[in-house]
Design a protein around this motif. Structure first.
Motif, PDB file in Angstrom:
ATOM      1  N   TYR A  73      83.707  60.753  32.391  1.00 41.07           N
ATOM      2  CA  TYR A  73      85.087  60.912  31.942  1.00 41.07           C
ATOM      3  C   TYR A  73      85.811  59.605  32.195  1.00 41.07           C
ATOM      4  O   TYR A  73      85.618  58.976  33.243  1.00 41.07           O
ATOM      5  CB  TYR A  73      85.734  62.062  32.705  1.00 41.07           C
ATOM      6  N   TYR A  74      86.650  59.211  31.253  1.00 45.59           N
ATOM      7  CA  TYR A  74      87.206  57.865  31.289  1.00 45.59           C
ATOM      8  C   TYR A  74      86.028  56.899  31.466  1.00 45.59           C
ATOM      9  O   TYR A  74      84.981  57.078  30.857  1.00 45.59           O
ATOM     10  CB  TYR A  74      88.274  57.741  32.365  1.00 45.59           C
ATOM     11  N   VAL A  75      86.146  55.900  32.280  1.00 44.53           N
ATOM     12  CA  VAL A  75      85.033  54.963  32.428  1.00 44.53           C
ATOM     13  C   VAL A  75      84.401  55.072  33.804  1.00 44.53           C
ATOM     14  O   VAL A  75      83.182  55.069  33.944  1.00 44.53           O
ATOM     15  CB  VAL A  75      85.506  53.512  32.174  1.00 44.53           C
ATOM     16  N   SER A  76      85.214  55.222  34.822  1.00 43.67           N
ATOM     17  CA  SER A  76      84.696  55.097  36.189  1.00 43.67           C
ATOM     18  C   SER A  76      84.746  56.380  37.002  1.00 43.67           C
ATOM     19  O   SER A  76      84.387  56.366  38.182  1.00 43.67           O
ATOM     20  CB  SER A  76      85.478  54.002  36.932  1.00 43.67           C
ATOM     21  N   ASP A  77      85.178  57.497  36.421  1.00 48.28           N
ATOM     22  CA  ASP A  77      85.257  58.728  37.206  1.00 48.28           C
ATOM     23  C   ASP A  77      83.875  59.136  37.721  1.00 48.28           C
ATOM     24  O   ASP A  77      82.873  59.042  37.012  1.00 48.28           O
ATOM     25  CB  ASP A  77      85.847  59.858  36.363  1.00 48.28           C
ATOM     26  N   ALA A  78      83.845  59.601  38.962  1.00 55.27           N
ATOM     27  CA  ALA A  78      82.580  59.913  39.625  1.00 55.27           C
ATOM     28  C   ALA A  78      81.998  61.228  39.128  1.00 55.27           C
ATOM     29  O   ALA A  78      82.716  62.200  38.881  1.00 55.27           O
ATOM     30  CB  ALA A  78      82.790  59.981  41.136  1.00 55.27           C
ATOM     31  N   THR A  79      80.682  61.256  38.993  1.00 51.38           N
ATOM     32  CA  THR A  79      79.917  62.442  38.621  1.00 51.38           C
ATOM     33  C   THR A  79      78.903  62.728  39.733  1.00 51.38           C
ATOM     34  O   THR A  79      78.731  61.912  40.646  1.00 51.38           O
ATOM     35  CB  THR A  79      79.162  62.212  37.301  1.00 51.38           C
ATOM     36  N   PRO A  80      78.204  63.871  39.685  1.00 50.95           N
ATOM     37  CA  PRO A  80      77.153  64.106  40.688  1.00 50.95           C
ATOM     38  C   PRO A  80      76.111  62.987  40.724  1.00 50.95           C
ATOM     39  O   PRO A  80      75.651  62.596  41.803  1.00 50.95           O
ATOM     40  CB  PRO A  80      76.545  65.438  40.232  1.00 50.95           C
ATOM     41  N   ARG A  81      75.738  62.466  39.570  1.00 48.17           N
ATOM     42  CA  ARG A  81      74.757  61.376  39.531  1.00 48.17           C
ATOM     43  C   ARG A  81      75.296  60.133  40.233  1.00 48.17           C
ATOM     44  O   ARG A  81      74.562  59.443  40.952  1.00 48.17           O
ATOM     45  CB  ARG A  81      74.399  61.064  38.080  1.00 48.17           C
ATOM     46  N   ASP A  82      76.580  59.845  40.042  1.00 44.88           N
ATOM     47  CA  ASP A  82      77.187  58.694  40.719  1.00 44.88           C
ATOM     48  C   ASP A  82      77.210  58.898  42.228  1.00 44.88           C
ATOM     49  O   ASP A  82      77.048  57.940  43.000  1.00 44.88           O
ATOM     50  CB  ASP A  82      78.615  58.473  40.219  1.00 44.88           C
TER      51      ASP A  82
END
Length: 270
Positions: A230-239
């Motif tokens: 989402y957006y460019v830098s929003d954190a996900t579980p993979r991040d």
């Protein structure tokens, strides 16, 4: 209306979004169909009406509700926050993230996030954790909280110096004392943590989470991240997993923190 020349919103749609697509084209071997879909999306945001999601999209009904009164009208007539959010949702479709095929689940912003996580600035910041071991408990947790608050604007090495308190001078409100008082009085509970960005902003969040778990101020931390890019830098579980690996591979105090957090995930405490 956000089509006013010189405004931030107009700059995002006229400058930032086209630049983002050029970056995607450089980072990935996009097919002609992907390129056409991405540039058609940008053209739609600038010149066409807002189109709904395909009827078979898993969240079509949700966005139909959120976008009521906005579809079939110029993008510039929608609120900026809604329009930019919807742009990034549509970008996932154009990129192929949600569809069948080889691009399913590929994070379009993954290369940029990975590059930041591998950068020399992160090396320096993680090395700064070695200097925190000798700090008194109160000073340590305040330093970790400040680093988590400011994200990539904070340097852990800077925060261990006497000037660290100056980092708080731009705060509009500071409830940190109330927070620590509450946690000291009610230790061992579950803390819900809403993360924002990946990379250099997520790392200090994880370091503070480790402190909360290690000191017993929290028995469990539930980390809320975005379910998809989402957006460019929003954190996900993979991040989040990538950040944990970065900590574990760093050596020194960072490695010890990463190892503890990795085990906390395995134990269900994180």
């Amino acid at each position: 209306m956000w089509e006013v020349p010189g405004t931030y919103a107009r700059t995002v749609f006229h400058d930032r979004h086209p630049k983002l697509l050029r970056q995607l084209a450089e980072a990935f071997p996009l097919t002609l169909a992907q390129r056409d879909a991405l540039y058609a999306l940008v053209d739609e945001t600038l010149h066409g009406p807002v189109a709904p999601l395909p009827p078979d999209a898993p969240d079509a009904a949700t966005w139909a509700t959120w976008g009521k009164g906005r579809f079939a009208r110029p993008w510039a007539e929608a609120s900026f926050l809604w329009a930019e959010s919807y742009f990034y949702r549509r970008l996932l479709d154009a990129f192929g993230y949600l569809g069948p095929g080889a691009w399913h689940g590929v994070d379009p912003f993954g290369p940029a996030k990975s590059a930041e996580l591998r950068g020399a600035a992160v090396d320096d910041e993680l090395a700064g954790l070695d200097e925190l071991d000798g700090l008194p408990g109160g000073q340590l947790r305040d330093a970790l909280l400040t680093a988590s608050l400011w994200g990539n604007r904070a340097d852990l090495g800077f925060l261990v110096t006497a000037e660290a308190a100056e980092a708080d001078t731009s705060l509009l409100a500071d409830d940190s004392a109330r927070m620590w008082t509450h946690l000291d009085a009610h230790p061992g509970g579950r803390i819900c943590w809403v993360a924002d960005n990946a990379g250099r902003e997520l790392l200090p969040d994880l370091v503070l989470i480790d402190h909360l778990l290690t000191t017993g101020l929290a028995a469990e931390v539930t980390l809320h991240v975005k379910p998809r890019p989402y957006y460019v830098s929003d954190a996900t579980p993979r991040d989040t997993l990538a950040a944990l690996r970065r900590l574990r591979d760093a050596g020194g105090a960072a490695e010890r923190i990463g190892t503890r957090l990795w085990q906390a995930v395995a134990d269900g405490r994180l």
